[in-house]
Motif scaffolding. Structure first.
Motif: not given
Ligand SMILES: Nc1nc2c(ncn2[C@@H]2O[C@H](COP(=O)(O)OP(=O)(O)OP(=O)(O)O)[C@@H](O)[C@H]2O)c(=O)[nH]1
Length: 195
Positions: A149-159
């Motif tokens: 999905e092109g969402k490369l931020g780790l903090q958001k992924l961890l949420a």
């Protein structure tokens, strides 16, 4: 306590080192490069160790190295590659730019493993640190989805995952110190001499 044979160490050493202006993995601290400090520490906790980087110079360390399966994604791509290659259920992910990372910090993280979570990361003074973390092999699905999905931020992924935050006491301040700039590097060198 998790047996080292059930834990794979994944050391991220790719990226651009833009803020430092030169490859952070090879900065010398106390007569050895950052990457050697971190390899030595991770080897105390995990039987299998992987370095994820495109840099062939790292092969001189005698540790298995693998290039990013999908290049230029930043740390998320390094973790995805490490989890894909690992056959362990639990995977310790660390960065090459935390040269003072201690076995004691990793032990606190390991102690925090439980059945209810997919990822375990440390937090120091309100700052969550996804690059001092343990990830289940099964969490790879979340990494793949975020990448797709092109969402490369780790903090958001961890949420989006079942992530457990393990708060470290003040005594771990040096251990979690992340070096990104020349200023950081000068400070850490002084600190080591003085302590
Ligand atoms: N394998 C891999 N590791 C990476 C990648 N990007 C960053 N890293 C590693 O992840 C850790 C944190 O990196 P950052 O400080 O966010 O990025 P950087 O590219 O090293 O530095 P800057 O360009 O200054 O942001 C470091 O250990 C890097 O070596 C990547 O695309 N692949």
């Amino acid at each position: 306590m998790l047996n080292p044979s059930n834990l794979t160490g994944i050391i991220l050493a790719g990226g651009k080192s833009t803020r430092m202006g030169k490859d952070k993995a090879f900065l010398i601290l106390e007569d050895k490069p950052f990457i050697s400090h971190i390899v030595e520490t991770v080897k105390q906790c995990a039987e299998n160790v992987l370095i994820i980087s495109n840099n062939q110079k790292l092969d001189s360390l005698g540790v298995t190295r693998h290039a990013d399966l999908i290049p230029n994604l930043g740390p998320i791509g390094g973790i995805y590659t490490g989890l894909t290659l690992s056959s362990a259920e639990f995977n310790l992910v660390v960065a090459c730019d935390t040269p003072f990372l201690s076995k004691e910090t990793i032990d606190v993280l390991i102690d925090g493993i439980d059945d209810g979570h997919d990822g375990f990361i440390v937090q120091y003074e309100d700052v969550p640190m996804p690059l001092i973390g343990i990830y289940r092999k099964s969490s790879i699905a979340c990494f793949k989805e975020a990448i797709d999905e092109g969402k490369l931020g780790l903090q958001k992924l961890l949420a989006t995952m079942q992530t457990k935050i393990i708060v470290l006491p003040k005594s771990h301040s040096k251990s979690v110190w992340n070096i990104n700039t020349l200023e950081d590097f000068k400070t850490i060198k002084k600190l080591k001499k003085e302590t």
